[in-house]
Design a protein around this motif. Structure first.
Motif, PDB file in Angstrom:
ATOM      1  N   ARG A 287       3.429  -1.884 -16.096  1.00 55.53           N
ATOM      2  CA  ARG A 287       4.570  -1.182 -15.792  1.00 55.53           C
ATOM      3  C   ARG A 287       4.222   0.276 -15.861  1.00 55.53           C
ATOM      4  O   ARG A 287       3.392   0.787 -16.678  1.00 55.53           O
ATOM      5  CB  ARG A 287       5.850  -1.587 -17.024  1.00 55.53           C
ATOM      6  N   TYR A 288       4.735   1.007 -14.776  1.00 59.59           N
ATOM      7  CA  TYR A 288       4.430   2.459 -14.591  1.00 59.59           C
ATOM      8  C   TYR A 288       5.573   3.016 -14.026  1.00 59.59           C
ATOM      9  O   TYR A 288       6.256   2.469 -13.237  1.00 59.59           O
ATOM     10  CB  TYR A 288       3.010   2.525 -13.848  1.00 59.59           C
ATOM     11  N   LEU A 289       5.705   4.261 -14.246  1.00 58.24           N
ATOM     12  CA  LEU A 289       6.519   5.317 -13.321  1.00 58.24           C
ATOM     13  C   LEU A 289       5.517   5.985 -12.253  1.00 58.24           C
ATOM     14  O   LEU A 289       4.346   6.218 -12.243  1.00 58.24           O
ATOM     15  CB  LEU A 289       7.138   6.312 -14.354  1.00 58.24           C
ATOM     16  N   ILE A 290       6.364   5.970 -11.066  1.00 60.02           N
ATOM     17  CA  ILE A 290       5.854   6.874  -9.747  1.00 60.02           C
ATOM     18  C   ILE A 290       6.830   8.003  -9.630  1.00 60.02           C
ATOM     19  O   ILE A 290       7.996   7.804  -9.384  1.00 60.02           O
ATOM     20  CB  ILE A 290       5.558   5.994  -8.656  1.00 60.02           C
ATOM     21  N   LEU A 291       6.177   9.362  -9.849  1.00 60.43           N
ATOM     22  CA  LEU A 291       6.995  10.488  -9.467  1.00 60.43           C
ATOM     23  C   LEU A 291       6.397  10.965  -8.215  1.00 60.43           C
ATOM     24  O   LEU A 291       5.120  11.132  -8.081  1.00 60.43           O
ATOM     25  CB  LEU A 291       6.739  11.462 -10.594  1.00 60.43           C
ATOM     26  N   ALA A 292       7.086  10.888  -6.954  1.00 60.28           N
ATOM     27  CA  ALA A 292       6.728  11.410  -5.701  1.00 60.28           C
ATOM     28  C   ALA A 292       7.489  12.559  -5.278  1.00 60.28           C
ATOM     29  O   ALA A 292       8.727  12.671  -5.467  1.00 60.28           O
ATOM     30  CB  ALA A 292       7.196  10.100  -4.725  1.00 60.28           C
ATOM     31  N   SER A 293       6.714  13.320  -4.802  1.00 62.08           N
ATOM     32  CA  SER A 293       7.191  14.756  -4.420  1.00 62.08           C
ATOM     33  C   SER A 293       6.678  15.104  -3.153  1.00 62.08           C
ATOM     34  O   SER A 293       5.361  15.056  -2.928  1.00 62.08           O
ATOM     35  CB  SER A 293       6.966  15.832  -5.484  1.00 62.08           C
ATOM     36  N   PRO A 294       7.484  15.428  -2.150  1.00 60.52           N
ATOM     37  CA  PRO A 294       8.853  15.432  -2.038  1.00 60.52           C
ATOM     38  C   PRO A 294       9.521  13.924  -2.248  1.00 60.52           C
ATOM     39  O   PRO A 294       8.778  13.070  -2.180  1.00 60.52           O
ATOM     40  CB  PRO A 294       9.287  16.041  -0.738  1.00 60.52           C
ATOM     41  N   GLY A 295      10.587  13.872  -2.466  1.00 63.73           N
ATOM     42  CA  GLY A 295      11.568  12.945  -2.451  1.00 63.73           C
ATOM     43  C   GLY A 295      11.611  11.963  -1.178  1.00 63.73           C
ATOM     44  O   GLY A 295      11.260  12.466  -0.318  1.00 63.73           O
ATOM     45  N   GLY A 296      12.111  10.837  -1.347  1.00 65.80           N
ATOM     46  CA  GLY A 296      12.261   9.843  -0.490  1.00 65.80           C
ATOM     47  C   GLY A 296      11.364   8.826  -0.276  1.00 65.80           C
ATOM     48  O   GLY A 296      11.588   7.946   0.417  1.00 65.80           O
ATOM     49  N   PHE A 297      10.193   8.772  -1.210  1.00 66.16           N
ATOM     50  CA  PHE A 297       9.308   7.742  -1.113  1.00 66.16           C
ATOM     51  C   PHE A 297       9.939   6.282  -1.459  1.00 66.16           C
ATOM     52  O   PHE A 297       9.573   5.072  -1.277  1.00 66.16           O
ATOM     53  CB  PHE A 297       8.311   7.899  -1.852  1.00 66.16           C
ATOM     54  N   GLU A 298      11.080   6.062  -2.194  1.00 68.90           N
ATOM     55  CA  GLU A 298      11.972   4.943  -2.554  1.00 68.90           C
ATOM     56  C   GLU A 298      12.298   4.301  -1.339  1.00 68.90           C
ATOM     57  O   GLU A 298      12.381   2.992  -1.359  1.00 68.90           O
ATOM     58  CB  GLU A 298      13.048   5.507  -3.413  1.00 68.90           C
ATOM     59  N   GLY A 299      12.635   4.871  -0.202  1.00 69.34           N
ATOM     60  CA  GLY A 299      12.709   4.226   0.926  1.00 69.34           C
ATOM     61  C   GLY A 299      11.669   3.556   1.628  1.00 69.34           C
ATOM     62  O   GLY A 299      11.985   2.496   2.233  1.00 69.34           O
ATOM     63  N   TYR A 300      10.297   3.898   1.283  1.00 68.37           N
ATOM     64  CA  TYR A 300       9.199   2.991   1.642  1.00 68.37           C
ATOM     65  C   TYR A 300       9.332   1.544   0.924  1.00 68.37           C
ATOM     66  O   TYR A 300       9.274   0.635   1.653  1.00 68.37           O
ATOM     67  CB  TYR A 300       7.992   3.783   1.253  1.00 68.37           C
TER      68      TYR A 300
END
Length: 132
Positions: free
Chosen positions: A82-95
């Motif tokens: 289990r891991y956290l992904i911090l993506a910057s800039p935002g929007g990667f959740e759409g992928y």
């Protein structure tokens, strides 16, 4: 996958996603033109390969992946990671959302024709390295 903070929540600055992957799972090698990823391991052991260098990470360890660095990872523990992904800039959740929708439409995964998958990847600043 759990969306902890979306691009809408952060005015596009970043997204925070919690994910789980089974032993042996991980993405194909890829890179991002603009996105920076930070991955924080909560449980399990994960082997990262970033620009040809391996690094194993376990609970409470953080991996930073800068733009234009080819990277992949594989869960190497016997239990899921289990891991956290911090993506910057935002929007990667759409992928991830679009890939889930695409996967639900296909009889086989990965599909024999990867064109729709590659189109989703490229919409979210995710590219496959050239074949050598």
């Amino acid at each position: 996958m759990t969306l902890l903070a979306t691009s809408d929540d952060t005015n596009g600055a970043w997204s925070l996603i919690e994910n789980e992957a089974d032993p042996g799972q991980g993405p194909a090698p890829h890179w991002h033109e603009e996105m920076t990823e930070g991955i924080y391991i909560l449980e399990g052991e994960v082997n990262f390969e970033i620009d040809g260098e391996d690094r194993q990470a376990g609970p409470s360890e953080f991996i930073l992946i800068l733009p234009r660095k080819v990277h992949t990872f594989t869960v190497v523990s016997n239990e899921p990671a289990r891991y956290l992904i911090l993506a910057s800039p935002g929007g990667f959740e759409g992928y991830f959302e679009e890939l889930q929708e695409l996967r639900a439409e296909k009889d086989e995964w990965p599909p024999s024709d990867m064109t729709p998958v590659i189109e989703v990847m490229e919409r979210y600043d995710t590219y496959l390295p050239p074949v050598e």
